[in-house]
Design a protein around this motif. Sequence first.
Motif, PDB file in Angstrom:
ATOM      1  N   PHE A 171     -32.925  29.798  -9.075  1.00 46.90           N
ATOM      2  CA  PHE A 171     -34.255  30.190  -8.614  1.00 46.90           C
ATOM      3  C   PHE A 171     -35.281  30.013  -9.739  1.00 46.90           C
ATOM      4  O   PHE A 171     -36.333  29.394  -9.566  1.00 46.90           O
ATOM      5  CB  PHE A 171     -34.197  31.646  -8.130  1.00 46.90           C
ATOM      6  N   LEU A 172     -34.923  30.526 -10.949  1.00 45.12           N
ATOM      7  CA  LEU A 172     -35.861  30.420 -12.069  1.00 45.12           C
ATOM      8  C   LEU A 172     -36.090  28.963 -12.465  1.00 45.12           C
ATOM      9  O   LEU A 172     -37.196  28.563 -12.805  1.00 45.12           O
ATOM     10  CB  LEU A 172     -35.337  31.217 -13.260  1.00 45.12           C
ATOM     11  N   ARG A 173     -35.030  28.167 -12.377  1.00 47.56           N
ATOM     12  CA  ARG A 173     -35.155  26.754 -12.723  1.00 47.56           C
ATOM     13  C   ARG A 173     -36.156  26.072 -11.780  1.00 47.56           C
ATOM     14  O   ARG A 173     -37.013  25.308 -12.200  1.00 47.56           O
ATOM     15  CB  ARG A 173     -33.788  26.071 -12.606  1.00 47.56           C
ATOM     16  N   LEU A 174     -36.047  26.391 -10.492  1.00 52.41           N
ATOM     17  CA  LEU A 174     -36.946  25.782  -9.498  1.00 52.41           C
ATOM     18  C   LEU A 174     -38.387  26.217  -9.708  1.00 52.41           C
ATOM     19  O   LEU A 174     -39.316  25.415  -9.643  1.00 52.41           O
ATOM     20  CB  LEU A 174     -36.510  26.182  -8.087  1.00 52.41           C
ATOM     21  N   VAL A 175     -38.569  27.520  -9.940  1.00 52.95           N
ATOM     22  CA  VAL A 175     -39.916  28.046 -10.154  1.00 52.95           C
ATOM     23  C   VAL A 175     -40.543  27.334 -11.358  1.00 52.95           C
ATOM     24  O   VAL A 175     -41.680  26.883 -11.310  1.00 52.95           O
ATOM     25  CB  VAL A 175     -39.856  29.576 -10.366  1.00 52.95           C
ATOM     26  N   ASP A 176     -39.750  27.202 -12.426  1.00 52.68           N
ATOM     27  CA  ASP A 176     -40.222  26.533 -13.636  1.00 52.68           C
ATOM     28  C   ASP A 176     -40.662  25.103 -13.359  1.00 52.68           C
ATOM     29  O   ASP A 176     -41.642  24.623 -13.917  1.00 52.68           O
ATOM     30  CB  ASP A 176     -39.062  26.475 -14.651  1.00 52.68           C
ATOM     31  N   LYS A 177     -39.920  24.426 -12.467  1.00 51.58           N
ATOM     32  CA  LYS A 177     -40.184  23.023 -12.172  1.00 51.58           C
ATOM     33  C   LYS A 177     -41.602  22.818 -11.643  1.00 51.58           C
ATOM     34  O   LYS A 177     -42.218  21.787 -11.878  1.00 51.58           O
ATOM     35  CB  LYS A 177     -39.160  22.556 -11.113  1.00 51.58           C
ATOM     36  N   TYR A 178     -42.131  23.811 -10.917  1.00 50.05           N
ATOM     37  CA  TYR A 178     -43.444  23.617 -10.289  1.00 50.05           C
ATOM     38  C   TYR A 178     -44.586  24.265 -11.052  1.00 50.05           C
ATOM     39  O   TYR A 178     -45.703  24.317 -10.569  1.00 50.05           O
ATOM     40  CB  TYR A 178     -43.401  24.119  -8.836  1.00 50.05           C
ATOM     41  N   LEU A 179     -44.277  24.774 -12.242  1.00 53.40           N
ATOM     42  CA  LEU A 179     -45.369  25.408 -13.011  1.00 53.40           C
ATOM     43  C   LEU A 179     -45.801  24.507 -14.151  1.00 53.40           C
ATOM     44  O   LEU A 179     -44.989  23.830 -14.736  1.00 53.40           O
ATOM     45  CB  LEU A 179     -44.908  26.766 -13.524  1.00 53.40           C
ATOM     46  N   ASN A 203     -55.027  23.982  -0.762  1.00 55.35           N
ATOM     47  CA  ASN A 203     -54.138  22.867  -0.384  1.00 55.35           C
ATOM     48  C   ASN A 203     -53.442  22.178  -1.565  1.00 55.35           C
ATOM     49  O   ASN A 203     -52.557  21.361  -1.356  1.00 55.35           O
ATOM     50  CB  ASN A 203     -54.865  21.851   0.508  1.00 55.35           C
ATOM     51  N   HIS A 204     -53.826  22.526  -2.784  1.00 56.49           N
ATOM     52  CA  HIS A 204     -53.161  21.886  -3.940  1.00 56.49           C
ATOM     53  C   HIS A 204     -51.963  22.702  -4.440  1.00 56.49           C
ATOM     54  O   HIS A 204     -51.201  22.252  -5.287  1.00 56.49           O
ATOM     55  CB  HIS A 204     -54.179  21.749  -5.081  1.00 56.49           C
ATOM     56  N   ILE A 205     -51.817  23.937  -3.929  1.00 57.05           N
ATOM     57  CA  ILE A 205     -50.782  24.828  -4.489  1.00 57.05           C
ATOM     58  C   ILE A 205     -49.403  24.477  -3.902  1.00 57.05           C
ATOM     59  O   ILE A 205     -49.244  24.414  -2.675  1.00 57.05           O
ATOM     60  CB  ILE A 205     -51.091  26.316  -4.166  1.00 57.05           C
ATOM     61  N   PRO A 206     -48.400  24.244  -4.764  1.00 52.51           N
ATOM     62  CA  PRO A 206     -47.064  23.980  -4.218  1.00 52.51           C
ATOM     63  C   PRO A 206     -46.494  25.223  -3.521  1.00 52.51           C
ATOM     64  O   PRO A 206     -46.693  26.342  -4.003  1.00 52.51           O
ATOM     65  CB  PRO A 206     -46.224  23.612  -5.444  1.00 52.51           C
ATOM     66  N   VAL A 207     -45.836  25.002  -2.397  1.00 53.94           N
ATOM     67  CA  VAL A 207     -45.280  26.135  -1.649  1.00 53.94           C
ATOM     68  C   VAL A 207     -43.760  25.959  -1.509  1.00 53.94           C
ATOM     69  O   VAL A 207     -43.289  24.902  -1.094  1.00 53.94           O
ATOM     70  CB  VAL A 207     -45.902  26.227  -0.231  1.00 53.94           C
ATOM     71  N   ILE A 208     -43.047  27.009  -1.886  1.00 53.20           N
ATOM     72  CA  ILE A 208     -41.582  26.976  -1.760  1.00 53.20           C
ATOM     73  C   ILE A 208     -41.173  27.948  -0.657  1.00 53.20           C
ATOM     74  O   ILE A 208     -41.632  29.085  -0.629  1.00 53.20           O
ATOM     75  CB  ILE A 208     -40.906  27.392  -3.101  1.00 53.20           C
TER      76      ILE A 208
END
Length: 547
Positions: free
Chosen positions: A539-547, A502-507
């Motif tokens: 897409f890469l920018r968004l992925v980066d935002k949540y890591l 439940n802590h993992i961000p989901v896109i």
Amino acid sequence: MKKEGQTTWLSVNSKLIRPLHNESDVPSVLLTMADITLQKEQQIKLRESNALRRTLIDSLPIGILVVDNDMNIVALNRPFCKMFKIDEPLKNLIGKSCLPYRKAILRNWGTSTFSEESILSDGKAGTKEFETLDDRTLKQGYFPFYHDNELKGHLWTFEDVTEQKMMDREILFAKEEAIKANLAKSEFLSNMSHELRTPLNGILGFSQLLELDGALTEQQRKFVLEILKGGRHLLDLINEILDLSRIETGKLKINKERVRVKDVINECINLVTPSSREKSIVIQSTFLDCPKNEILVDVIRLRQIILNLLDNAIKYNREGGKVTLTCGMKEGRLIIHVIDDGIGIPISEQERIFDPFYRLENHQVEGAGIGLSLVKQLILLMGGDISLKSTVGSGSDFSFWLPVHQTENQVLKDHESHEILQKARRDIHKILYVEDNPSNLALVKEILGAQRGYELRSATTGQEGLEKAKESGISLILLDIHLPDMTGFEVLDKLKQNDLTNHIPVIALSANAMQADIDKALARGFKEYITKPIHIRSFLRLVDKYL
Ligand code: ADP
């Protein structure tokens, strides 16, 4: 007739005073005369007034009936007789009871709504509708009339509203049908958009990857650019159709991003260059006061506006013509002109060309007439405006402004922005992608595989995704909405219910691009919603935002 030419009316009375007894007698007569001019004039006026009243009430389109307190007819007009199917001459009806005539045509006579007692509506003015035996609907207005506070009579007006009722029913029916059709249309658009976006994701995604490949020959690069161009054009068409329906339903949203205007303009010019070459049209651009920093603007909409105006400037231009695009910034407003020296637009048409589906008829160019209306709606939605100066035979100047904020940072140079993609990361991030379409899966694998610091896990069903999400170290989940065994929403709910996940961000990653779908997903708890086809950098920018 008096000397002055005036008429005087006299009433003459004669009375024989001394009767004749024999032939020689002279009779005596008393003659009295009274001046009755005033009465006579009043009589004439009254007659005229009655004739006027008669003409007036007969010429009304509504039926009129006036009765005394015993329900006997005092006055009525011809339309009333026609509505109540009465053939007798009007004068024969005066003094007769009105009740038999009412009973003869009313369908519900005798019910509580229409009875002898109720027709007077308790002495209160009001309207009622009733059905006749021959299926007409009459609307009745009731007005009691008083004299010296005493109820003296009752007036009714009657209107045949059968056609109006029928039209109301038809309008209601048509409205219901239109609502149904609109729903079907939205569903159709959403499905069509989904079906077209899925293969486009492969076409655009892989060609974007190829474009980034340094090992391509010059010719191969050109081919890739052509594929990208064609794919993007297709995507634009799909989006335009969707936009029209969103504008119709007031659901179009504006999403601001940081962009460099000059890049957007150059990209648009590149896109229309092939069609301009076909007509030997030269496109010039001047960026004198163009913002150098990135600005915050809805780049998709801005591109759409500029492309539409450029397309028209070429379409409605002459062979060997010229198109000039200027970009400037003044008092917080981005101002862009698209100027052509083509056929021009008559002043009388300059407002109407912004109406949906409106086209000028005097030329042979193909089109649907939606481009400019979409452009105008978008500009208004973004808080700006568009205007037009045009002269027939000399050309047109479409100019629009948008309110924009410039960001602090100078934009990255092109080679630097490439480096974003190759940025070295210290940690390795595990990303899980749940997707059943092999082509989409392969694409994301390629995109992330080309980066350092990402490790991609994949699952092709919701169930498999739920299992793999529990593995240790998954820091982000990309989730398709349409999975073979369950929907992305169900997967998300199950992830949220489990302490391990439940802590993992989901896109969400989906080909559904309707705003309603996006809003629904965000409301349900997805961190972001990426629509296919994927734009690799965003897409890469968004992925980066949540890591
Ligand atoms: P379409 O081009 O598909 O007909 P638009 O909404 O873009 O639809 O344009 C509406 C109409 O406005 C066009 O049919 C054309 O008659 C006129 N128009 C638009 N742009 C220009 C232009 N640059 N020069 C002359 N006429 C134009």
